[in-house]
Design a protein around this motif. Structure first.
Motif, PDB file in Angstrom:
ATOM      1  N   LEU A 206      56.894  63.997  42.143  1.00 44.03           N
ATOM      2  CA  LEU A 206      57.186  64.821  40.978  1.00 44.03           C
ATOM      3  C   LEU A 206      56.270  64.472  39.815  1.00 44.03           C
ATOM      4  N   GLY A 207      56.029  65.445  38.982  1.00 42.91           N
ATOM      5  CA  GLY A 207      55.288  65.232  37.750  1.00 42.91           C
ATOM      6  C   GLY A 207      55.714  66.265  36.726  1.00 42.91           C
ATOM      7  N   ILE A 208      55.273  66.094  35.502  1.00 41.20           N
ATOM      8  CA  ILE A 208      55.580  67.042  34.429  1.00 41.20           C
ATOM      9  C   ILE A 208      54.267  67.601  33.896  1.00 41.20           C
ATOM     10  N   LEU A 209      54.148  68.916  33.925  1.00 38.40           N
ATOM     11  CA  LEU A 209      52.952  69.580  33.401  1.00 38.40           C
ATOM     12  C   LEU A 209      52.872  69.324  31.901  1.00 38.40           C
ATOM     13  N   THR A 210      51.711  68.861  31.437  1.00 36.68           N
ATOM     14  CA  THR A 210      51.536  68.572  30.014  1.00 36.68           C
ATOM     15  C   THR A 210      50.547  69.501  29.330  1.00 36.68           C
ATOM     16  N   ARG A 211      49.657  70.099  30.115  1.00 36.72           N
ATOM     17  CA  ARG A 211      48.624  70.973  29.544  1.00 36.72           C
ATOM     18  C   ARG A 211      48.275  72.026  30.581  1.00 36.72           C
ATOM     19  N   GLU A 212      48.081  73.258  30.111  1.00 35.27           N
ATOM     20  CA  GLU A 212      47.671  74.345  31.008  1.00 35.27           C
ATOM     21  C   GLU A 212      46.323  74.877  30.552  1.00 35.27           C
ATOM     22  N   GLY A 213      45.874  75.931  31.163  1.00 30.94           N
ATOM     23  CA  GLY A 213      44.608  76.529  30.758  1.00 30.94           C
ATOM     24  C   GLY A 213      43.433  75.989  31.549  1.00 30.94           C
ATOM     25  N   ASP A 214      42.284  75.847  30.863  1.00 34.76           N
ATOM     26  CA  ASP A 214      41.055  75.425  31.531  1.00 34.76           C
ATOM     27  C   ASP A 214      41.071  73.967  31.981  1.00 34.76           C
ATOM     28  N   SER A 215      41.884  73.150  31.351  1.00 37.07           N
ATOM     29  CA  SER A 215      41.938  71.732  31.732  1.00 37.07           C
ATOM     30  C   SER A 215      43.389  71.275  31.858  1.00 37.07           C
ATOM     31  N   PRO A 216      44.109  71.792  32.874  1.00 33.64           N
ATOM     32  CA  PRO A 216      45.515  71.425  33.025  1.00 33.64           C
ATOM     33  C   PRO A 216      45.676  69.941  33.343  1.00 33.64           C
ATOM     34  N   ALA A 217      46.826  69.403  32.946  1.00 30.10           N
ATOM     35  CA  ALA A 217      47.116  67.989  33.171  1.00 30.10           C
ATOM     36  C   ALA A 217      48.604  67.819  33.437  1.00 30.10           C
ATOM     37  N   PHE A 218      48.956  66.677  34.008  1.00 29.26           N
ATOM     38  CA  PHE A 218      50.357  66.363  34.262  1.00 29.26           C
ATOM     39  C   PHE A 218      50.554  64.857  34.172  1.00 29.26           C
ATOM     40  N   ILE A 219      51.797  64.481  33.921  1.00 22.24           N
ATOM     41  CA  ILE A 219      52.186  63.072  33.862  1.00 22.24           C
ATOM     42  C   ILE A 219      53.055  62.792  35.070  1.00 22.24           C
ATOM     43  N   HIS A 220      52.804  61.641  35.688  1.00 25.91           N
ATOM     44  CA  HIS A 220      53.621  61.240  36.843  1.00 25.91           C
ATOM     45  C   HIS A 220      53.579  59.728  36.975  1.00 25.91           C
ATOM     46  N   ALA A 221      54.546  59.197  37.699  1.00 25.68           N
ATOM     47  CA  ALA A 221      54.565  57.770  38.031  1.00 25.68           C
ATOM     48  C   ALA A 221      53.972  57.667  39.430  1.00 25.68           C
ATOM     49  N   TYR A 222      52.890  56.948  39.526  1.00 25.61           N
ATOM     50  CA  TYR A 222      52.112  56.900  40.760  1.00 25.61           C
ATOM     51  C   TYR A 222      52.002  55.454  41.222  1.00 25.61           C
ATOM     52  N   CYS A 223      52.382  55.231  42.460  1.00 25.82           N
ATOM     53  CA  CYS A 223      52.372  53.884  43.032  1.00 25.82           C
ATOM     54  C   CYS A 223      50.989  53.247  42.846  1.00 25.82           C
ATOM     55  N   GLY A 224      50.977  52.032  42.326  1.00 22.69           N
ATOM     56  CA  GLY A 224      49.723  51.326  42.100  1.00 22.69           C
ATOM     57  C   GLY A 224      49.085  51.617  40.751  1.00 22.69           C
ATOM     58  N   HIS A 225      49.596  52.619  40.038  1.00 19.50           N
ATOM     59  CA  HIS A 225      49.014  53.011  38.748  1.00 19.50           C
ATOM     60  C   HIS A 225      50.026  53.030  37.613  1.00 19.50           C
ATOM     61  N   GLY A 226      51.298  53.204  37.917  1.00 13.74           N
ATOM     62  CA  GLY A 226      52.317  53.364  36.882  1.00 13.74           C
ATOM     63  C   GLY A 226      52.348  54.796  36.377  1.00 13.74           C
ATOM     64  N   VAL A 227      52.884  54.980  35.193  1.00 14.54           N
ATOM     65  CA  VAL A 227      52.972  56.326  34.614  1.00 14.54           C
ATOM     66  C   VAL A 227      51.643  56.631  33.934  1.00 14.54           C
ATOM     67  N   ILE A 228      51.019  57.696  34.413  1.00 15.23           N
ATOM     68  CA  ILE A 228      49.702  58.093  33.924  1.00 15.23           C
ATOM     69  C   ILE A 228      49.666  59.600  33.710  1.00 15.23           C
ATOM     70  N   GLU A 229      48.724  60.029  32.889  1.00 16.18           N
ATOM     71  CA  GLU A 229      48.461  61.457  32.707  1.00 16.18           C
ATOM     72  C   GLU A 229      47.155  61.745  33.429  1.00 16.18           C
ATOM     73  N   ASN A 230      47.222  62.662  34.383  1.00 11.68           N
ATOM     74  CA  ASN A 230      46.072  63.026  35.207  1.00 11.68           C
ATOM     75  C   ASN A 230      45.671  64.472  34.967  1.00 11.68           C
ATOM     76  N   SER A 231      44.402  64.736  35.196  1.00 13.39           N
ATOM     77  CA  SER A 231      43.945  66.113  35.286  1.00 13.39           C
ATOM     78  C   SER A 231      44.638  66.748  36.488  1.00 13.39           C
ATOM     79  N   LEU A 232      45.068  67.974  36.341  1.00 17.06           N
ATOM     80  CA  LEU A 232      45.652  68.693  37.477  1.00 17.06           C
ATOM     81  C   LEU A 232      44.489  69.337  38.237  1.00 17.06           C
TER      82      LEU A 232
END
Length: 148
Positions: free
Chosen positions: A103-129
């Motif tokens: 699961l993740g939460i969408l944080t930005r849409e449009g030309d550079s969408p992003a989401f936040i998620h808790a990812y094993c080995g990384h913790g909670v991060i905001e990634n480019s979608l």
């Protein structure tokens, strides 16, 4: 973006840097992807709708049941993926043929969408979608609107 969705995104961003801890849901202390969603729910909406039972890292895989998808449908509003907006919960299938369980939460849409998620080995991060992430999305859900 309306105030409710701004609050969801702001709360999710406040969890960045929280370490990955399986089954946990404690801001800065540790969480997994479900724990992140649960923590944002508590901060924005109040009490969680159900108590989450203990689960193993491989839960639901043996039976092939879409447990997480079913739970999301029971407590959130399904939204077409192409209508996802910041603050919505994204459900990912990490491997073809496997159950959807990230699961993740969408944080930005449009030309550079992003989401936040808790990812094993990384913790909670905001990634480019990015395309590799976007093609894994199988469902989108909206948090229920606040009643007060």
């Amino acid at each position: 973006m309306d105030r409710f969705h701004q609050d969801i995104v702001a709360e999710a961003r406040g969890w960045r840097g929280t370490p990955y801890v399986h089954q946990a849901s404690c801001k800065y202390g540790g969480c997994d992807c479900l724990g992140l969603i649960r923590g944002v729910w508590r901060a924005v909406l109040g009490s969680e709708p159900v108590q989450v039972p203990p689960y193993t890292a491989d839960w639901s895989e043996a039976g092939g049941q879409e447990v997480l998808w079913q739970a999301a449908c029971a407590h959130m509003q399904a939204r077409p993926i192409d209508l996802a907006r910041p603050g919505d919960v994204l459900l990912f299938r990490m491997r073809g043929g496997a159950v959807a369980k990230h699961l993740g939460i969408l944080t930005r849409e449009g030309d550079s969408p992003a989401f936040i998620h808790a990812y094993c080995g990384h913790g909670v991060i905001e990634n480019s979608l990015s395309a590799p992430w976007a093609r894994r999305i199988v469902a989108c859900f909206a948090f229920p609107e606040r009643t007060s």
